[in-house]
Design an enzyme around this catalytic site. Structure first.
Site, PDB file in Angstrom:
ATOM      1  N   SER A  26       0.876  -1.307  -0.121  1.00  0.00           N
ATOM      2  CA  SER A  26       0.025  -0.004  -0.049  1.00  0.00           C
ATOM      3  C   SER A  26       0.871   1.073   0.001  1.00  0.00           C
ATOM      4  O   SER A  26       2.077   1.170   0.473  1.00  0.00           O
ATOM      5  CB  SER A  26      -0.769  -0.158   1.293  1.00  0.00           C
ATOM      6  OG  SER A  26      -1.884   0.896   1.264  1.00  0.00           O
ATOM      7  N   GLN A 107       1.086   7.089  -6.561  1.00  0.00           N
ATOM      8  CA  GLN A 107      -0.193   7.541  -6.093  1.00  0.00           C
ATOM      9  C   GLN A 107       0.004   8.995  -5.946  1.00  0.00           C
ATOM     10  O   GLN A 107       1.055   9.921  -5.390  1.00  0.00           O
ATOM     11  CB  GLN A 107      -0.302   7.338  -4.372  1.00  0.00           C
ATOM     12  CG  GLN A 107      -1.560   7.766  -3.693  1.00  0.00           C
ATOM     13  CD  GLN A 107      -1.611   7.254  -2.381  1.00  0.00           C
ATOM     14  OE1 GLN A 107      -0.679   7.943  -1.471  1.00  0.00           O
ATOM     15  NE2 GLN A 107      -2.729   6.785  -1.638  1.00  0.00           N
ATOM     16  N   TYR A 177      -7.636  13.953   2.347  1.00  0.00           N
ATOM     17  CA  TYR A 177      -6.852  14.890   1.610  1.00  0.00           C
ATOM     18  C   TYR A 177      -7.643  15.306   0.333  1.00  0.00           C
ATOM     19  O   TYR A 177      -9.097  15.035   0.553  1.00  0.00           O
ATOM     20  CB  TYR A 177      -5.591  14.066   0.823  1.00  0.00           C
ATOM     21  CG  TYR A 177      -4.597  13.684   1.777  1.00  0.00           C
ATOM     22  CD1 TYR A 177      -3.748  14.768   2.286  1.00  0.00           C
ATOM     23  CD2 TYR A 177      -4.581  12.447   2.446  1.00  0.00           C
ATOM     24  CE1 TYR A 177      -2.858  14.535   3.351  1.00  0.00           C
ATOM     25  CE2 TYR A 177      -3.585  12.209   3.345  1.00  0.00           C
ATOM     26  CZ  TYR A 177      -2.583  13.361   3.738  1.00  0.00           C
ATOM     27  OH  TYR A 177      -1.823  13.357   4.886  1.00  0.00           O
TER      28      TYR A 177
HETATM   29  C1  LIG Z   1       4.816   5.425   7.745  1.00  0.00           C
HETATM   30  C2  LIG Z   1       3.314   5.408   6.946  1.00  0.00           C
HETATM   31  C3  LIG Z   1       3.333   6.205   5.664  1.00  0.00           C
HETATM   32  C4  LIG Z   1       2.061   6.117   5.154  1.00  0.00           C
HETATM   33  N1  LIG Z   1       1.824   6.932   3.820  1.00  0.00           N
HETATM   34  C5  LIG Z   1       0.848   6.827   3.075  1.00  0.00           C
HETATM   35  C6  LIG Z   1       0.720   7.409   1.928  1.00  0.00           C
HETATM   36  O1  LIG Z   1       1.735   7.976   1.451  1.00  0.00           O
HETATM   37  N2  LIG Z   1      -0.491   7.315   1.107  1.00  0.00           N
HETATM   38  C7  LIG Z   1      -1.494   6.580   1.908  1.00  0.00           C
HETATM   39  O2  LIG Z   1      -2.595   6.394   1.173  1.00  0.00           O
HETATM   40  N3  LIG Z   1      -1.611   6.079   3.014  1.00  0.00           N
HETATM   41  C8  LIG Z   1      -0.304   5.993   3.745  1.00  0.00           C
HETATM   42  N4  LIG Z   1      -0.142   5.268   4.822  1.00  0.00           N
HETATM   43  C9  LIG Z   1      -1.399   4.486   5.252  1.00  0.00           C
HETATM   44  C10 LIG Z   1      -1.113   3.014   4.712  1.00  0.00           C
HETATM   45  O3  LIG Z   1      -1.245   2.944   3.529  1.00  0.00           O
HETATM   46  C11 LIG Z   1      -2.193   2.111   5.495  1.00  0.00           C
HETATM   47  O4  LIG Z   1      -3.473   2.573   4.768  1.00  0.00           O
HETATM   48  C12 LIG Z   1      -2.469   2.010   6.840  1.00  0.00           C
HETATM   49  O5  LIG Z   1      -1.066   1.973   7.403  1.00  0.00           O
HETATM   50  C13 LIG Z   1      -2.817   0.569   7.529  1.00  0.00           C
HETATM   51  O6  LIG Z   1      -2.070  -0.532   6.886  1.00  0.00           O
HETATM   52  P1  LIG Z   1      -1.447  -1.456   7.723  1.00  0.00           P
HETATM   53  O7  LIG Z   1      -2.056  -1.815   8.889  1.00  0.00           O
HETATM   54  O8  LIG Z   1      -0.931  -2.571   6.724  1.00  0.00           O
HETATM   55  O9  LIG Z   1      -0.189  -0.528   8.095  1.00  0.00           O
HETATM   56  C14 LIG Z   1       0.939   5.491   5.478  1.00  0.00           C
HETATM   57  C15 LIG Z   1       0.978   4.565   6.777  1.00  0.00           C
HETATM   58  C16 LIG Z   1       2.305   4.686   7.454  1.00  0.00           C
HETATM   59  C17 LIG Z   1       2.369   3.907   8.870  1.00  0.00           C
END
Ligand SMILES: Cc1cc2nc3c(=O)[nH]c(=O)nc-3n(C[C@H](O)[C@H](O)[C@H](O)COP(=O)(O)O)c2cc1C
Length: 407
Positions: A26, A107, A177
């Site tokens: 993601s 993205q 956003y």
């Molecule tokens: C360090 C970090 C950076 C992230 N950057 C983005 C991003 O640039 N764009 C986005 O849509 N979500 C971003 N997210 C959210 C993740 O894509 C995801 O939706 C969220 O962490 C839940 O997934 P997980 O439980 O697998 O971490 C970010 C999350 C973290 C922890």
């Protein structure tokens, strides 16, 4: 489990491209942007590692479409000028040379009201003047001309991503956003035609198709619901109105107003005080007071971490729409990934934090049915996005990996 019969590693044919498997990294802000947003070479090394391990699809960290649309994070990459195409092409070529099968999506985002004037050098803009309680900046409501300009900026950025060799783009319509600000009835109370929630998203999709060609893959990431009244039913209606032009949608949750509810888990406040530009200026002596105030604010609304926390909303959306649906949020076990695909109508599964602690996890998933992520959702990675250094996992390498243990 043989890879041949493994649903997780089966190819996924979409309208305009086929993903080599169902495992998606993601979008994850990496912090590898130079001050103007040009990607640094280290980004290619990171993507190469993820791709060579067998992650089928990589979605870049959110890239700004204009300087005005930058987020607060200092190392954010952008795709706002033609001068960046060369650097992006170098990233894509290196990754594809090492792992020709991998699909790379950029993205694209405009931060709207979720940023600071100090970070963008421009007035902060939004669907309406409603301020974000997290950023507290004065917000200038966009004029119709301003909206049309931004639609054009998304289209131009997508065209640059295409020229650089990306396989498609993902429009960031989640997490509060700008596109989400238009989708949400809380932030979009406009009385003109742009008060219709999906109008901006529709216009952006059409403009991207017009500039990149109808067969250029376009994905979108949605928050299934948020803490300000947007519901899963709203999101289903919104997705239905745009799905004919999308290759896939990814389902997440929330906005930056209650940022912890997007990701769930720990709230490492000491690190927040060290790196967050809004809180860094608080003198040490007052930190205790601020900590108590913040905690009472955060805890009032905090949704606790549960594994697979967006799975049920994503499954509902998948059942009631035609477009392939991915889910992200809290996937931590091999078994849950396969169950999400086999039993919940999901086309693919996406992870973020598990890749930070274990970039090679795709390799593990091929051989270890009992894989459990060592990520403990401490969220030091999350709050460290505000620091000038690239994002990483504070615990990487310290964990005995791959023991089957309860989280
Ligand atoms: C360090 C970090 C950076 C992230 N950057 C983005 C991003 O640039 N764009 C986005 O849509 N979500 C971003 N997210 C959210 C993740 O894509 C995801 O939706 C969220 O962490 C839940 O997934 P997980 O439980 O697998 O971490 C970010 C999350 C973290 C922890």
């Amino acid at each position: 489990m043989t890879t041949q019969n493994d649903i997780l590693f089966a190819p996924l044919p979409l309208r305009n491209l086929t993903l080599p498997n169902r495992l998606v990294r993601s979008a994850t802000y990496e912090g590898f942007g130079l001050p103007d947003g040009t990607p640094r070479a280290e980004l290619a090394d990171l993507y190469t590692r993820l791709a060579v391990a067998g992650t089928g699809t990589l979605i870049s960290g959110f890239c700004f479409v204009s300087q005005e649309g930058r987020a607060m994070q200092p190392g954010q990459c952008g795709c706002d000028t033609d001068t960046k195409i060369g650097a992006w092409r170098t990233v894509v070529s290196q990754v594809k040379a090492a792992a020709p099968e991998v699909k790379l999506l950029m993205q694209l985002a405009h931060a709207g009201r979720q940023t600071r004037r100090a970070a963008t050098g421009h007035p902060v803009v939004g669907a309406t003047a409603r301020r974000c309680r997290f950023f507290r900046e004065k917000v200038q409501p966009l004029t119709i001309g301003g909206i049309e300009r931004i639609v054009g900026e998304f289209a131009a950025a997508a065209r640059r991503a295409q020229q650089a060799g990306f396989d498609g783009v993902q429009l960031h319509a989640a997490h509060g956003y700008l596109i989400h600000q238009f989708l949400s009835p809380y932030t979009n109370t406009r009385r003109d035609a742009w008060g219709e929630g999906t109008r901006l998203l529709t216009a952006v999709i059409q403009a991207v198709k017009a500039s990149c060609g109808g067969s250029f893959p376009v994905f979108a990431k949605f928050s299934a619901a948020d803490d300000r009244g947007l519901t899963v039913d709203d999101t289903i209606r919104q997705i239905r109105s745009v799905e004919a032009d999308l290759d896939a949608v990814e389902i997440s949750y929330g906005t930056m107003e209650f940022a912890l509810n997007i990701i769930r888990g720990g709230c490492p406040l000491e690190r927040v005080f060290d790196v967050n530009p809004l809180l860094r200026p608080v003198p040490r002596i007052l930190r205790g007071l601020f900590r108590r105030l913040l905690l009472s604010e955060i805890l009032k609304r905090q949704i606790p971490f549960e594994e697979n926390y967006n799975l049920l909303s994503a499954a509902r959306i998948a059942r009631q729409t035609q477009v392939p649906v991915f889910a992200v949020g809290g996937f931590r076990r091999a078994a849950s990934l396969r169950t999400a695909l086999a039993d919940h109508h999901l086309a693919a599964v996406a992870l973020c934090r598990p890749f930070l602690i274990e970039p090679d996890l795709a390799r593990q998933l091929r051989v270890n049915d009992a894989w459990v992520s060592p990520c403990n959702n401490c969220n030091i990675c999350t709050v460290s996005c505000d620091a000038p250094q690239p994002v990483g996992c504070a615990r990487k390498g310290q964990e005995p990996n791959h023991e089957h243990r309860p989280l």
